[in-house]
Design a protein around this motif. Structure first.
Motif, PDB file in Angstrom:
ATOM      1  N   ARG A   1       0.828  -1.214   0.000  1.00  0.00           N
ATOM      2  CA  ARG A   1       0.000   0.000   0.000  1.00  0.00           C
ATOM      3  C   ARG A   1       0.858   1.258   0.000  1.00  0.00           C
ATOM      4  NH1 ARG A   1      -5.610  -0.043   2.363  1.00  0.00           N
ATOM      5  NH2 ARG A   1      -6.398  -2.112   1.856  1.00  0.00           N
ATOM      6  N   LYS A   2       0.164   2.371   0.124  1.00  0.00           N
ATOM      7  CA  LYS A   2       0.825   3.682   0.200  1.00  0.00           C
ATOM      8  C   LYS A   2       1.669   3.784   1.474  1.00  0.00           C
ATOM      9  CE  LYS A   2      -0.937   8.457   0.500  1.00  0.00           C
ATOM     10  NZ  LYS A   2      -2.168   9.282   0.409  1.00  0.00           N
ATOM     11  N   GLY A   3       1.209   3.130   2.519  1.00  0.00           N
ATOM     12  CA  GLY A   3       1.904   3.171   3.809  1.00  0.00           C
ATOM     13  C   GLY A   3       0.982   2.627   4.881  1.00  0.00           C
ATOM     14  N   TRP A   4       1.407   2.742   6.126  1.00  0.00           N
ATOM     15  CA  TRP A   4       0.589   2.224   7.228  1.00  0.00           C
ATOM     16  C   TRP A   4      -0.558   3.188   7.546  1.00  0.00           C
ATOM     17  CZ3 TRP A   4      -0.390  -2.144   9.655  1.00  0.00           C
ATOM     18  CH2 TRP A   4      -1.048  -2.115  10.884  1.00  0.00           C
TER      19      TRP A   4
ATOM     20  N   ILE B   1       6.306  -4.926  -8.709  1.00  0.00           N
ATOM     21  CA  ILE B   1       5.523  -4.604  -7.512  1.00  0.00           C
ATOM     22  C   ILE B   1       4.136  -4.108  -7.931  1.00  0.00           C
ATOM     23  CG2 ILE B   1       7.435  -4.073  -5.952  1.00  0.00           C
ATOM     24  CD1 ILE B   1       7.198  -1.156  -6.723  1.00  0.00           C
ATOM     25  N   THR B   2       3.187  -4.304  -7.034  1.00  0.00           N
ATOM     26  CA  THR B   2       1.847  -3.735  -7.219  1.00  0.00           C
ATOM     27  C   THR B   2       1.610  -2.783  -6.056  1.00  0.00           C
ATOM     28  OG1 THR B   2       1.073  -5.789  -8.198  1.00  0.00           O
ATOM     29  CG2 THR B   2      -0.614  -4.243  -7.444  1.00  0.00           C
ATOM     30  N   VAL B   3       1.165  -1.580  -6.383  1.00  0.00           N
ATOM     31  CA  VAL B   3       0.914  -0.602  -5.318  1.00  0.00           C
ATOM     32  C   VAL B   3      -0.549  -0.188  -5.333  1.00  0.00           C
ATOM     33  CG1 VAL B   3       1.646   1.563  -4.265  1.00  0.00           C
ATOM     34  CG2 VAL B   3       3.274   0.243  -5.628  1.00  0.00           C
ATOM     35  N   HIS B   4      -1.175  -0.277  -4.157  1.00  0.00           N
ATOM     36  CA  HIS B   4      -2.554   0.172  -3.949  1.00  0.00           C
ATOM     37  C   HIS B   4      -2.458   1.527  -3.245  1.00  0.00           C
ATOM     38  CE1 HIS B   4      -6.521  -0.559  -1.500  1.00  0.00           C
ATOM     39  NE2 HIS B   4      -6.634   0.425  -2.351  1.00  0.00           N
ATOM     40  N   GLY B   5      -3.007   2.544  -3.882  1.00  0.00           N
ATOM     41  CA  GLY B   5      -2.806   3.904  -3.403  1.00  0.00           C
ATOM     42  C   GLY B   5      -3.617   4.314  -2.186  1.00  0.00           C
ATOM     43  N   ARG B   6      -3.606   3.490  -1.173  1.00  0.00           N
ATOM     44  CA  ARG B   6      -4.251   3.824   0.104  1.00  0.00           C
ATOM     45  C   ARG B   6      -3.387   3.332   1.248  1.00  0.00           C
ATOM     46  NH1 ARG B   6      -8.822   2.028  -2.632  1.00  0.00           N
ATOM     47  NH2 ARG B   6     -10.439   3.609  -2.815  1.00  0.00           N
ATOM     48  N   THR B   7      -3.507   4.005   2.406  1.00  0.00           N
ATOM     49  CA  THR B   7      -2.795   3.494   3.578  1.00  0.00           C
ATOM     50  C   THR B   7      -3.595   2.351   4.203  1.00  0.00           C
ATOM     51  OG1 THR B   7      -3.925   5.000   5.074  1.00  0.00           O
ATOM     52  CG2 THR B   7      -1.840   5.772   4.112  1.00  0.00           C
ATOM     53  N   ARG B   8      -2.946   1.662   5.117  1.00  0.00           N
ATOM     54  CA  ARG B   8      -3.635   0.582   5.814  1.00  0.00           C
ATOM     55  C   ARG B   8      -4.838   1.134   6.580  1.00  0.00           C
ATOM     56  NH1 ARG B   8      -5.269  -1.096  11.187  1.00  0.00           N
ATOM     57  NH2 ARG B   8      -5.822  -3.255  10.843  1.00  0.00           N
ATOM     58  N   SER B   9      -4.659   2.283   7.216  1.00  0.00           N
ATOM     59  CA  SER B   9      -5.766   2.788   8.029  1.00  0.00           C
ATOM     60  C   SER B   9      -6.918   3.298   7.171  1.00  0.00           C
ATOM     61  CB  SER B   9      -5.283   3.849   9.020  1.00  0.00           C
ATOM     62  OG  SER B   9      -4.657   4.890   8.329  1.00  0.00           O
ATOM     63  N   GLN B  10      -6.662   3.546   5.894  1.00  0.00           N
ATOM     64  CA  GLN B  10      -7.772   3.954   5.008  1.00  0.00           C
ATOM     65  C   GLN B  10      -8.583   2.754   4.534  1.00  0.00           C
ATOM     66  OE1 GLN B  10      -5.206   6.202   2.265  1.00  0.00           O
ATOM     67  NE2 GLN B  10      -6.579   7.934   2.503  1.00  0.00           N
ATOM     68  N   MET B  11      -8.101   1.566   4.784  1.00  0.00           N
ATOM     69  CA  MET B  11      -8.774   0.333   4.334  1.00  0.00           C
ATOM     70  C   MET B  11      -9.132   0.455   2.850  1.00  0.00           C
ATOM     71  SD  MET B  11      -8.789  -1.481   7.162  1.00  0.00           S
ATOM     72  CE  MET B  11     -10.060  -2.716   7.351  1.00  0.00           C
TER      73      MET B  11
END
Ligand SMILES: Cc1cc2nc3c(=O)[nH]c(=O)nc-3n(C[C@H](O)[C@H](O)[C@H](O)COP(=O)(O)O)c2cc1C
Length: 331
Positions: free
Chosen positions: A141-144, A166-176
């Protein structure tokens, strides 16, 4: 983009989705033009313990290839042995999950929690890379959270550790999954590494797929929720990327035929008991956009047989054409 011997181009990839993107759905999306599919996240430890349920997640058919299996875990040795065990299913790629936000996974140092421990993440990638004859990729993800946005550094770490893409999902973990995905972080990651980058987050139309590729420079776009109840989206994306053609959604009769084929595949791969229970949510998604969808979704939530599914499909077709049950009342 190139991934080992694979050349992935001309369309979008299907995102891994636990409990949703199973063998049946992956096959269907591939038939409609998905260029690559990734299996549901699977516990490396469960695999080593010989769990039959875990193994079943890795079964993949020839129709869905090229395809990756996705493993999660927090121990380099277990992940490497898990990757070896997964090779029995002949995946073309081994993908490592470092983005799952679910407490069951991220609460145990695995999934997105690895973004908080890049040193451990690096050891996992190196160990799996050493054990795997097929390309190894990492999805994160974007970050934690907003205070810990480290996708760029994490991407560089993945590259140095041996990841092939790599695959990147543009959200943080806390954004679910909630707020709009941040595509700018995808652009920054792409600019920082030389391995291929797959961009992911909020692509639900051919135009969005093209926009993500243009705005971020990513090598491939990956689609998750946008394909639920409409696997034909992959054909629409492929046509639009090819020459700007905007294909309409298939007619309702065809959409319902796709839904029924989807359920038959689920029945074939999982047996009727599991298939009809799990098919309910898919049927609900296939009802989206149809007038009277709320009632149809309620009906979808009760199906327990192929006959029920066929009745639902017919009800949807009738409602779509304005031949609702209310008309019978007035005759
Ligand atoms: C129901 C569901 C299950 C998911 N399961 C996984 C998974 O097993 N592994 C993974 O890496 N990501 C998983 N994801 C995240 C998706 O792969 C994807 O990154 C996310 O949905 C954003 O893409 P989208 O906006 O196109 O849906 C899941 C998402 C959903 C909605």
């Amino acid at each position: 983009m190139r991934l080992g011997e694979l050349v992935l181009e001309g369309g979008a990839a299907l995102a891994p989705m636990a409990g949703v993107a199973d063998r049946a759905f992956r096959q269907l999306c591939r038939e409609f033009g998905a260029v690559y599919t990734v299996g549901e996240l699977t516990s490396a430890r469960g695999l080593l313990q010989g769990s039959r349920k875990t193994e079943a997640l890795l079964e993949m058919g020839p129709e869905e290839r090229p395809s990756a299996v996705q493993l999660f875990g927090d121990d380099p040795e277990v992940m490497a042995r898990g990757a070896e065990a997964a090779l029995r299913f002949s995946p073309q790629v081994i993908d490592l999950n470092m983005g799952c936000p679910a407490p069951k996974i991220a609460g145990n140092r695995a999934g997105a929690a690895l973004m908080k421990d890049p040193e451990l993440a690096s050891r996992i990638i190196r160990a799996v890379k050493k054990a795997s004859p097929v390309p190894v990729t990492v999805k994160f993800r974007k970050g934690w959270d907003e205070n810990h946005i480290n996708a760029v550094e994490f991407a560089k770490m993945a590259q140095v550790s041996g990841a092939d893409a790599i695959t990147v999902h543009g959200r943080t973990r806390s954004q679910m999954y909630a707020p709009p995905a941040d595509w700018d972080i995808l652009r920054r990651v792409k600019a920082a590494v030389s391995i291929p980058v797959i961009g992911n987050g909020d692509v639900d139309s051919p135009q969005a797929a093209k926009a993500l590729l243009e705005e971020t420079g990513c090598d491939l776009v990956m689609v998750g929720r946008g394909a639920l109840g409409r696997p034909w989206l992959f054909g629409q994306i492929a046509a639009f990327l090819r020459d700007g053609t905007l294909l309409p959604d298939p007619p309702i009769e065809e959409r319902m035929a796709v839904m029924l084929r989807h359920i038959r595949l689920m029945e074939q791969y999982k047996g009727p008991q599991v298939a009809f229970r799990e098919a309910r949510k898919h049927c609900g998604w296939y009802m989206t956009g149809i007038r009277g969808a709320a009632a149809l979704r309620r009906q979808a939530g009760t199906i327990g047989s192929m006959a029920d599914a066929e009745a639902l499909a017919q009800a949807a077709i009738d409602l779509y054409h304005g031949r609702g049950p209310w008309e019978e009342d007035t005759i």
